[in-house]
Design an enzyme around this catalytic site. Structure first.
Site, PDB file in Angstrom:
ATOM      1  N   GLN A  65      26.362  29.377 -29.726  1.00 31.02           N
ATOM      2  CA  GLN A  65      25.396  28.292 -29.663  1.00 31.02           C
ATOM      3  C   GLN A  65      23.953  28.783 -29.805  1.00 31.02           C
ATOM      4  OE1 GLN A  65      26.373  26.798 -25.782  1.00 31.02           O
ATOM      5  NE2 GLN A  65      26.327  28.856 -24.933  1.00 31.02           N
ATOM      6  N   HIS A  70      23.365  19.775  -9.723  1.00 32.36           N
ATOM      7  CA  HIS A  70      24.174  20.842  -9.117  1.00 32.36           C
ATOM      8  C   HIS A  70      24.644  20.495  -7.701  1.00 32.36           C
ATOM      9  CE1 HIS A  70      22.232  23.462 -12.316  1.00 32.36           C
ATOM     10  NE2 HIS A  70      23.518  23.519 -12.543  1.00 32.36           N
ATOM     11  N   ASP A 101      31.422  22.512 -15.002  1.00 26.47           N
ATOM     12  CA  ASP A 101      29.970  22.410 -15.217  1.00 26.47           C
ATOM     13  C   ASP A 101      29.685  22.714 -16.681  1.00 26.47           C
ATOM     14  OD1 ASP A 101      27.252  22.537 -15.138  1.00 26.47           O
ATOM     15  OD2 ASP A 101      27.129  24.277 -13.823  1.00 26.47           O
ATOM     16  N   ASP A 153      37.499  32.041 -22.467  1.00 26.25           N
ATOM     17  CA  ASP A 153      37.815  30.630 -22.603  1.00 26.25           C
ATOM     18  C   ASP A 153      38.510  30.102 -21.340  1.00 26.25           C
ATOM     19  OD1 ASP A 153      38.215  28.292 -24.438  1.00 26.25           O
ATOM     20  OD2 ASP A 153      40.300  28.707 -23.869  1.00 26.25           O
ATOM     21  N   GLU A 209      32.832  31.547 -17.944  1.00 21.10           N
ATOM     22  CA  GLU A 209      31.808  31.119 -18.910  1.00 21.10           C
ATOM     23  C   GLU A 209      32.058  31.833 -20.236  1.00 21.10           C
ATOM     24  OE1 GLU A 209      28.623  29.270 -19.163  1.00 21.10           O
ATOM     25  OE2 GLU A 209      28.842  30.125 -21.173  1.00 21.10           O
ATOM     26  N   ASP A 222      27.939  18.843 -23.158  1.00 18.50           N
ATOM     27  CA  ASP A 222      28.533  17.570 -23.570  1.00 18.50           C
ATOM     28  C   ASP A 222      29.745  17.816 -24.481  1.00 18.50           C
ATOM     29  OD1 ASP A 222      26.683  15.846 -22.247  1.00 18.50           O
ATOM     30  OD2 ASP A 222      25.176  16.513 -23.681  1.00 18.50           O
ATOM     31  N   ASP A 265      24.581  29.335 -16.161  1.00 16.20           N
ATOM     32  CA  ASP A 265      23.187  29.396 -15.701  1.00 16.20           C
ATOM     33  C   ASP A 265      23.086  29.760 -14.219  1.00 16.20           C
ATOM     34  OD1 ASP A 265      23.291  26.709 -14.214  1.00 16.20           O
ATOM     35  OD2 ASP A 265      23.856  26.139 -16.233  1.00 16.20           O
TER      36      ASP A 265
HETATM   37  N1  SPM Z   1      24.505  23.884 -15.071  1.00 17.03           N
HETATM   38  C1  SPM Z   1      23.890  22.908 -15.872  1.00 17.03           C
HETATM   39  C2  SPM Z   1      24.719  22.517 -17.045  1.00 17.03           C
HETATM   40  C3  SPM Z   1      24.483  21.078 -17.410  1.00 17.03           C
HETATM   41  N2  SPM Z   1      25.588  20.473 -18.025  1.00 17.03           N
HETATM   42  C4  SPM Z   1      25.466  19.083 -18.332  1.00 17.03           C
HETATM   43  C5  SPM Z   1      24.451  18.822 -19.372  1.00 17.03           C
HETATM   44  C6  SPM Z   1      24.530  17.447 -19.933  1.00 17.03           C
HETATM   45  C7  SPM Z   1      23.383  17.178 -20.832  1.00 17.03           C
HETATM   46  N3  SPM Z   1      23.493  15.980 -21.561  1.00 17.03           N
HETATM   47  C8  SPM Z   1      23.617  14.792 -20.823  1.00 17.03           C
HETATM   48  C9  SPM Z   1      24.032  13.669 -21.690  1.00 17.03           C
HETATM   49  C10 SPM Z   1      25.055  12.800 -21.074  1.00 17.03           C
HETATM   50  N4  SPM Z   1      25.606  11.904 -22.071  1.00 17.03           N
END
Ligand code: SPM
Length: 276
Positions: free
Chosen positions: A31, A62, A156, A138, A106, A159, A86
């Site tokens: 990414q 979180h 965690d 994975d 991760e 999208d 993270d």
């Molecule tokens: N540890 C933080 C990772 C965050 N993961 C979720 C991020 C989502 C971001 N987009 C939100 C859109 C929801 N449709």
């Protein structure tokens, strides 16, 4: 200089943060990772153009993702975090003295390295805790190999785009529930009621087939589209059991018993869609 970062996750909705400077900009095997210093929200982690967290508002994400299943279980010993490179979820999970091991599975080592460098002011260095274990691989295979191993599993993730799409599938939910110990609980990043209604309904159906007490809950995160994000609680233990548990040592910035309870109250249009 007037610099803005604009997220265009949806073709019909944009959101911008004013940027002071770029701290990291790197294309990995998986990414595009960017870390920017913003004017109001502190440092922000952006993956493939989508805001993952900011220092100012990540606590709602979180704390709600982690504490809801942890409190429902009571004294979790083994915790698995899927994604979460993270370190924000890891920091929250390690607040529980009962935790013997917190495994973070991760895919991208660079998310860990760059976050460790640029989010230390917010997350400290949870990786230095001897109970933390990083597995760079994975999550599917890892879950498959570890049935019944974890008291709490926290998904965690980014999208459901590209590689991450699988983490929102029936198969993933099956493997996740199978990896829970008896009495265990999981929570997953589960998108936005306004934008992702059909996906959330599909996930709820899967969770309902697999466990007795799945439930959807929500937190306000100003830097996510729609101003917030939801989570799926997946367990045979009702989430409300957690209302009787004690919070772990350390300060909460977002969750408290009232917020914990209220997060499960859903607006009527969505409650009807989800629960009928
Ligand atoms: N540890 C933080 C990772 C965050 N993961 C979720 C991020 C989502 C971001 N987009 C939100 C859109 C929801 N449709």
């Amino acid at each position: 200089m007037d610099n803005w970062f604009t997220e265009e996750l949806h073709p019909y909705y944009r959101k911008s943060l004013r940027v002071k400077r770029f701290l990291a900009d790197e294309q990995t095997q998986y990414q595009h990772i960017q870390i920017v210093e913003t004017e109001f929200f502190g440092n922000a982690l952006i993956l493939d153009g989508v805001i993952q967290l900011t220092e100012r508002d990540n606590m709602g994400y979180h704390e709600m993702l982690v504490h809801v299943p942890m409190l429902a279980v009571g004294k979790p010993g083994r915790v698995l975090i899927v994604g979460g490179g993270d370190g924000g979820s890891l920091q929250q999970a390690l607040r529980y003295p009962s935790v013997e091991e917190a495994v973070v599975c991760e895919l991208d080592q660079r998310v860990v390295d760059l976050s460790r460098q640029h989010f230390a002011a917010s997350f400290g260095d949870p990786w230095a805790d001897p109970r933390a274990r990083l597995i760079v691989r994975d999550a599917f295979d890892f879950l498959e190999e570890n049935p019944g191993q974890f008291d709490v599993i926290i998904s965690d993730t980014t999208d459901p785009i590209g590689m991450a799409e699988r983490l929102f599938s029936d198969k993933f939910y099956k493997l996740m529930v199978r990896a829970l110990s008896p009495g265990g609980a999981a929570s997953t990043q589960c998108e936005q009621p306004f934008f992702d209604t059909e996906l959330i309904k599909k996930i709820y159906k899967s969770a309902k087939k697999l466990t007795k007490h799945p439930a959807y809950y929500y937190a306000n995160i100003p830097t996510y589209p729609g101003g917030g994000i939801g989570f799926m609680y997946v367990s045979n233990t009702p989430w409300a059991k957690g209302l009787k548990s004690k919070y772990p040592p350390g300060k909460n910035k977002y969750i408290n018993p009232e917020v914990h309870k209220a997060a499960f109250a859903l607006p009527e249009f969505f409650r009807k869609e989800l629960y009928g």
